[in-house]
Design a protein around this motif. Structure first.
Motif, PDB file in Angstrom:
ATOM      1  N   ALA A   1       0.847  -1.191   0.000  1.00 35.41           N
ATOM      2  CA  ALA A   1       0.000   0.000   0.000  1.00 35.41           C
ATOM      3  C   ALA A   1       0.885   1.245   0.000  1.00 35.41           C
ATOM      4  CB  ALA A   1      -0.905   0.008   1.226  1.00 35.41           C
ATOM      5  N   VAL A   2       0.447   2.268  -0.703  1.00 34.42           N
ATOM      6  CA  VAL A   2       1.249   3.486  -0.843  1.00 34.42           C
ATOM      7  C   VAL A   2       1.627   4.073   0.511  1.00 34.42           C
ATOM      8  CG1 VAL A   2       1.224   5.865  -1.704  1.00 34.42           C
ATOM      9  CG2 VAL A   2       0.353   4.027  -3.126  1.00 34.42           C
ATOM     10  N   ASP A   3       0.706   4.023   1.477  1.00 30.26           N
ATOM     11  CA  ASP A   3       1.002   4.606   2.792  1.00 30.26           C
ATOM     12  C   ASP A   3       1.870   3.707   3.673  1.00 30.26           C
ATOM     13  OD1 ASP A   3      -0.908   2.699   3.399  1.00 30.26           O
ATOM     14  OD2 ASP A   3      -2.198   4.047   4.538  1.00 30.26           O
ATOM     15  N   GLU A   4       2.321   2.569   3.128  1.00 29.58           N
ATOM     16  CA  GLU A   4       3.230   1.688   3.864  1.00 29.58           C
ATOM     17  C   GLU A   4       4.647   1.704   3.288  1.00 29.58           C
ATOM     18  OE1 GLU A   4       1.544  -2.210   3.886  1.00 29.58           O
ATOM     19  OE2 GLU A   4      -0.225  -1.602   5.020  1.00 29.58           O
ATOM     20  N   ILE A   5       4.848   2.390   2.187  1.00 28.04           N
ATOM     21  CA  ILE A   5       6.164   2.436   1.538  1.00 28.04           C
ATOM     22  C   ILE A   5       7.122   3.243   2.414  1.00 28.04           C
ATOM     23  CG2 ILE A   5       7.436   3.233  -0.493  1.00 28.04           C
ATOM     24  CD1 ILE A   5       4.802   2.794  -2.085  1.00 28.04           C
ATOM     25  N   THR A   6       8.277   2.653   2.688  1.00 32.44           N
ATOM     26  CA  THR A   6       9.260   3.301   3.567  1.00 32.44           C
ATOM     27  C   THR A   6      10.379   3.957   2.754  1.00 32.44           C
ATOM     28  OG1 THR A   6      10.674   1.343   3.743  1.00 32.44           O
ATOM     29  CG2 THR A   6       8.847   1.544   5.347  1.00 32.44           C
ATOM     30  N   ILE A   7      11.170   4.734   3.448  1.00 30.33           N
ATOM     31  CA  ILE A   7      12.355   5.325   2.838  1.00 30.33           C
ATOM     32  C   ILE A   7      13.293   4.214   2.375  1.00 30.33           C
ATOM     33  CG2 ILE A   7      14.426   6.701   3.330  1.00 30.33           C
ATOM     34  CD1 ILE A   7      11.841   8.332   2.873  1.00 30.33           C
ATOM     35  N   GLY A   8      13.409   3.146   3.168  1.00 33.18           N
ATOM     36  CA  GLY A   8      14.227   2.002   2.772  1.00 33.18           C
ATOM     37  C   GLY A   8      13.737   1.346   1.494  1.00 33.18           C
ATOM     38  N   ASP A   9      12.419   1.354   1.275  1.00 36.93           N
ATOM     39  CA  ASP A   9      11.856   0.785   0.044  1.00 36.93           C
ATOM     40  C   ASP A   9      12.247   1.606  -1.187  1.00 36.93           C
ATOM     41  OD1 ASP A   9      10.472  -1.278   1.409  1.00 36.93           O
ATOM     42  OD2 ASP A   9       8.697  -0.013   1.682  1.00 36.93           O
ATOM     43  N   VAL A  10      12.186   2.928  -1.092  1.00 37.92           N
ATOM     44  CA  VAL A  10      12.417   3.764  -2.280  1.00 37.92           C
ATOM     45  C   VAL A  10      13.893   3.936  -2.604  1.00 37.92           C
ATOM     46  CG1 VAL A  10      10.255   5.018  -1.946  1.00 37.92           C
ATOM     47  CG2 VAL A  10      12.373   6.017  -1.091  1.00 37.92           C
ATOM     48  N   ILE A  11      14.767   3.728  -1.638  1.00 37.97           N
ATOM     49  CA  ILE A  11      16.200   3.967  -1.864  1.00 37.97           C
ATOM     50  C   ILE A  11      16.900   2.765  -2.505  1.00 37.97           C
ATOM     51  CG2 ILE A  11      17.148   3.158   0.344  1.00 37.97           C
ATOM     52  CD1 ILE A  11      18.036   6.538  -1.180  1.00 37.97           C
ATOM     53  N   GLN A  12      16.226   1.629  -2.570  1.00 33.61           N
ATOM     54  CA  GLN A  12      16.845   0.424  -3.128  1.00 33.61           C
ATOM     55  C   GLN A  12      17.201   0.603  -4.593  1.00 33.61           C
ATOM     56  OE1 GLN A  12      17.865  -2.162  -1.214  1.00 33.61           O
ATOM     57  NE2 GLN A  12      17.164  -0.739   0.360  1.00 33.61           N
ATOM     58  N   VAL A  13      18.375   0.101  -4.978  1.00 33.21           N
ATOM     59  CA  VAL A  13      18.914   0.320  -6.316  1.00 33.21           C
ATOM     60  C   VAL A  13      17.962  -0.138  -7.411  1.00 33.21           C
ATOM     61  CG1 VAL A  13      20.776  -0.297  -7.898  1.00 33.21           C
ATOM     62  CG2 VAL A  13      21.294   0.304  -5.533  1.00 33.21           C
ATOM     63  N   ASN A  14      17.445  -1.324  -7.329  1.00 33.50           N
ATOM     64  CA  ASN A  14      16.499  -1.802  -8.341  1.00 33.50           C
ATOM     65  C   ASN A  14      15.139  -2.076  -7.720  1.00 33.50           C
ATOM     66  OD1 ASN A  14      18.250  -1.853 -10.675  1.00 33.50           O
ATOM     67  ND2 ASN A  14      19.320  -3.525  -9.647  1.00 33.50           N
ATOM     68  N   GLY A  15      14.779  -1.243  -6.768  1.00 27.88           N
ATOM     69  CA  GLY A  15      13.552  -1.473  -6.027  1.00 27.88           C
ATOM     70  C   GLY A  15      12.294  -1.115  -6.794  1.00 27.88           C
ATOM     71  N   GLU A  16      11.239  -1.764  -6.410  1.00 27.30           N
ATOM     72  CA  GLU A  16       9.923  -1.553  -7.024  1.00 27.30           C
ATOM     73  C   GLU A  16       9.412  -0.133  -6.803  1.00 27.30           C
ATOM     74  OE1 GLU A  16       5.359  -3.206  -6.283  1.00 27.30           O
ATOM     75  OE2 GLU A  16       7.026  -4.077  -5.162  1.00 27.30           O
ATOM     76  N   PHE A  17       9.831   0.487  -5.703  1.00 28.60           N
ATOM     77  CA  PHE A  17       9.251   1.771  -5.323  1.00 28.60           C
ATOM     78  C   PHE A  17      10.159   2.974  -5.585  1.00 28.60           C
ATOM     79  CE2 PHE A  17       7.526  -1.548  -2.521  1.00 28.60           C
ATOM     80  CZ  PHE A  17       6.211  -1.513  -2.972  1.00 28.60           C
ATOM     81  N   SER A  18      11.267   2.744  -6.295  1.00 25.27           N
ATOM     82  CA  SER A  18      12.166   3.868  -6.602  1.00 25.27           C
ATOM     83  C   SER A  18      11.544   4.806  -7.625  1.00 25.27           C
ATOM     84  CB  SER A  18      13.521   3.362  -7.101  1.00 25.27           C
ATOM     85  OG  SER A  18      13.371   2.663  -8.320  1.00 25.27           O
ATOM     86  N   GLY A  19      10.509   4.319  -8.327  1.00 27.09           N
ATOM     87  CA  GLY A  19       9.829   5.104  -9.351  1.00 27.09           C
ATOM     88  C   GLY A  19      10.350   4.736 -10.727  1.00 27.09           C
ATOM     89  N   SER A  20       9.485   4.789 -11.719  1.00 29.55           N
ATOM     90  CA  SER A  20       9.908   4.409 -13.078  1.00 29.55           C
ATOM     91  C   SER A  20      11.036   5.307 -13.579  1.00 29.55           C
ATOM     92  CB  SER A  20       8.713   4.458 -14.032  1.00 29.55           C
ATOM     93  OG  SER A  20       8.158   5.760 -14.064  1.00 29.55           O
ATOM     94  N   THR A  21      11.115   6.532 -13.090  1.00 25.17           N
ATOM     95  CA  THR A  21      12.207   7.446 -13.460  1.00 25.17           C
ATOM     96  C   THR A  21      13.297   7.481 -12.390  1.00 25.17           C
ATOM     97  OG1 THR A  21      11.111   9.326 -12.414  1.00 25.17           O
ATOM     98  CG2 THR A  21      10.614   8.925 -14.742  1.00 25.17           C
ATOM     99  N   LYS A  22      13.108   6.690 -11.334  1.00 22.52           N
ATOM    100  CA  LYS A  22      14.011   6.634 -10.175  1.00 22.52           C
ATOM    101  C   LYS A  22      14.015   7.935  -9.368  1.00 22.52           C
ATOM    102  CE  LYS A  22      17.094   3.051 -11.955  1.00 22.52           C
ATOM    103  NZ  LYS A  22      16.368   2.640 -13.105  1.00 22.52           N
TER     104      LYS A  22
END
Length: 201
Positions: A108-129
């Motif tokens: 869920a969007v409100d459960e995404i953490t900073i650790g989730d978005v910072i991952q090199v090839n992570g799902e939540f880094s964003g399509s444009t990173k």
């Protein structure tokens, strides 16, 4: 006489706008209140010098930032104590949800953490990173003076006095601009790939 002053002011304003448009990708970062911080970032160096803010930043010290990979690799598991923000939700640091997420995210969007978005090839880094590199810029700013980071942006202008100010500004910048372009600017900044007067190898 009054009309002449207004006309001169309009011409200067138009000239400045044309100059900024010619700087291309650098425009989005050049718009930061503390724009002198970004003096060494590739295409925007000309904007900084032209605006007269390129010579007063960092007292001649070299900027040194850590990459998104550094935070991703050192912010998980037993080492996560070094960066407690990794377990915080993205929306608790930034004023809105992450950008450019997959259509059906596994979390869920409100459960995404900073650790989730910072991952090199992570799902939540964003399509444009954008989430990954925006977060890396934020982490570099709040850890200035630690971990070998020298990036004194917080406190460098009246509108960037706190980590919250920085997070809000970065998120608002991303919400109002092309995330692919901004992501490239942020990536260049955090990966120290931007030779300039305040960047040292």
């Amino acid at each position: 006489m009054e009309e002449q002053k207004q006309s001169d002011a309009q011409l200067k304003s138009q000239g400045r706008r044309k100059f900024l448009l010619r700087t291309g990708a650098g425009l989005v970062i050049a718009s930061l209140p503390a724009r002198s911080v970004w003096a060494g970032s590739g295409g925007i160096a000309q904007s900084i010098v032209a605006s007269g803010h390129g010579s007063d930043f960092a007292n001649g010290e070299c900027l040194h930032l850590k990459s998104s990979g550094y935070f991703g690799n050192n912010g998980n598991g037993a080492q996560s104590r070094a960066f407690p923000e990794m377990s915080q939700r993205f929306i608790d640091i930034f004023p809105g949800q992450p950008f450019d997420l997959p259509l059906s995210p596994s979390k869920a969007v409100d459960e995404i953490t900073i650790g989730d978005v910072i991952q090199v090839n992570g799902e939540f880094s964003g399509s444009t990173k954008i989430n990954r590199f925006m977060t890396a810029v934020y982490l570099n700013a709040i850890y200035h003076g630690q971990h070998g980071i020298y990036f004194p942006v917080i406190g460098s202008s009246p509108s960037l006095q706190t980590p919250t100010d920085m997070a809000n500004y970065l998120w608002n910048l991303a919400s109002q601009n092309n995330t692919a372009v901004l992501s490239q600017e942020f990536e260049s900044l955090v990966n120290n790939q931007h030779p300039g007067s305040f960047q040292c190898s």
